[in-house]
Write an enzyme that holds these catalytic residues in place. Structure first.
Site, short mmCIF file in Angstrom:
data_model
loop_
_atom_site.label_atom_id
_atom_site.label_comp_id
_atom_site.label_asym_id
_atom_site.label_seq_id
_atom_site.Cartn_x
_atom_site.Cartn_y
_atom_site.Cartn_z
N HIS A 112 1.60 -9.99 1.18
CA HIS A 112 1.74 -11.42 1.40
C HIS A 112 1.88 -12.11 0.06
CE1 HIS A 112 0.94 -15.49 2.82
NE2 HIS A 112 1.30 -15.02 4.01
N ASP A 159 0.95 -10.39 10.91
CA ASP A 159 1.92 -9.80 11.83
C ASP A 159 1.69 -8.33 12.12
OD1 ASP A 159 3.34 -12.07 12.39
OD2 ASP A 159 4.55 -11.91 10.57
#
Ligand code: CMC
Length: 429
Positions: free
Chosen positions: A308, A365
């Site tokens: 991320h 996710d």
């Protein structure tokens, strides 16, 4: 020297400039660099905006190093445990948690706007049946400005808020209509006696020939997933919405652009990509092979659902979803081998020096797709689920920007092309 002064000196000229330091409520101090070009003659270079704050916002706070996410100051863990999606939507939009009366009024307002114009359904039926739902969503949401232009004076705060409410209310109806078009199923209209997520599931899955009871496990799981995806400060799609909005474009066009940005596999498209990847890996015995590919500089493969831009720690949303994935699968009695595969992949990656040194942890996710799959959502609709939830963040951020009034977003560049040269006639090139 006071700790809020940063002085930049151009050693070639000896000229200095004191840059003001902006301090938010929390987070890293930020340099105000606006005066750099006009005083020292320099622009700043930051592709991907890895070190640039594009706005001041009061909506969402992330501390990527500590794995903290808060909406309007409230920790995501508390909202996930005690709140519901519509209450979180109110919080993001209005800045405070609603009283019981405020919540009731907001619920009624959203419910009132869940229907879509019949002509929108005709528009949807113009797509080929196998069109990707995200392509349909971007087109249909963009077209809302052609359907709801009656109250679209962007200088009118009431019109701006109405556009925001309309999008939050209509997004599940549009998403379900796109899905049903793909399936060739007849339209199901919103049922305003149901909650936001129950209504969505009913529009997705009920058929005229059989009685459909909305599963409470599914409705609860969707509510949780929607809370976790509702906002994430200045991510790529939100920045897109703000950038498009800064031109004065209408909010439907701005959110349609956000949907397109979300679709990419580096952003919201990762939930679909995770499932595709898990299916490709197929068996726990092949995890090592895929980890090696992810580490290979010459292989473009990346472990989807890992890493991320902001979190250099476990994504707090992933911690909650991981737990929810186990609970949902247990409650519905599913024994999806993809969950064991995902857990094994996570275990091996978290012990691997490559992932440890680069601080690559599972993100939101990584597990969400497993829940969606267990609840019957087809893979191509996963990013649409993200878009429904993120609409709340997009419109909250768009409203915040429009209420303050910001200049058009217009970055600069480092030009690296040809220097000036003279045009040559075609015969002499
Ligand atoms: N698998 C393997 N290596 C990775 C991965 C990954 N998933 N993510 C980053 N790296 C490596 C990358 O190769 C680079 O290595 P090096 O420094 O040797 O060149 C280093 O880690 C830093 O990567 P980066 O691309 O510079 O980092 P970024 O902050 O620009 O990218 C990211 C963040 C999310 C785009 C990236 O981690 C990624 O592509 N992840 C997979 C896609 C994904 O899961 N996206 C969903 C994000 S969460 C949902 C959302 O908010 O949208």
């Amino acid at each position: 020297m006071p700790d809020n002064r940063v002085i930049v000196t151009d050693e070639s000229t000896g000229q200095s400039l004191e840059l003001p330091v902006i301090k938010g409520t929390e987070g890293e101090p930020t340099l105000q660099i606006k005066a750099l070009p006009s005083t020292l003659g320099y622009f700043t270079y930051d592709p991907g905006f890895t070190a640039t704050a594009s706005c001041t916002s009061k909506i969402t706070f992330i501390d990527g190093g500590k794995g903290i996410l808060r909406y309007r100051g409230y920790p995501i863990e508390q909202l996930a445990e005690h709140s519901n999606f519509l209450e979180v939507a109110y919080l993001l939009l209005e800045g405070e948690l609603p009283t019981a009366a405020e919540f009731e009024a907001f619920d009624r307002e959203i419910t009132y706007h869940t229907m879509i114009h019949e002509k929108l359904r005709t528009f949807i039926s113009g797509f080929h049946y196998d069109a990707h739902p995200m392509a349909m969503m971007a087109g249909v949401v963009g077209s809302l400005s052609a359907f709801y232009h009656d109250k679209m004076d962007m200088d009118n705060p009431k019109h701006r808020r109405l556009a925001a409410i309309r999008m939050i209310a209509k997004m599940p109806t549009i998403a379900a209509a796109c899905y049903r078009h793909h399936m060739g199923w007849p339209a199901v209209y919103p049922d305003n006696s149901l909650s936001y997520t129950e209504n969505f599931l009913n529009m997705m899955f009920s058929v005229p020939s059989e009685k459909y009871e909305v599963s409470q496990v599914a409705a609860k799981a969707f509510d949780l997933l929607f809370i976790l995806h509702a906002d994430h400060e200045q991510n790529a799609s939100t920045s897109t919405v703000r950038l498009v909005g800064s031109t004065g474009a209408n909010p439907y066009a701005s959110v349609a652009a956000g949907i397109s940005a979300l679709w990419g596999p580096a952003h919201g498209g990762a939930n679909e990509a995770v499932l595709t990847m898990l299916a490709e890996i197929g068996d726990v015995s092949r995890v090592g092979e895929f980890i090696d590919r992810a580490k290979d500089k010459n292989d473009p493969f990346r472990l989807m659902g890992f890493g991320h831009r902001v979190y250099k720690n476990y994504d707090p949303r992933a911690t909650i979803i991981r737990q929810a994935a186990h609970e949902v699968l247990q409650e519905i009695g599913s024994d999806d081998p993809l969950l064991s595969l995902a857990m094994e992949l996570e275990r091996i990656a978290l012990e691997d020096e490559y992932f440890i040194s680069k601080k690559l942890y599972p993100n939101v996710d990584f597990y969400s797709g497993i829940i969606y799959k267990a609840l019957g959502i087809p893979t191509s609709m996963f990013t649409v689920m993200f878009a429904i939830a993120r609409t709340v963040g997009w419109v909250s951020q768009w409203l915040e920007q429009e209420d303050v009034g910001t200049p058009i977003g217009r970055p600069r560049q480092v030009y690296a092309g040809a220097a000036e040269r003279d045009y040559k006639q075609i015969g002499s090139r």
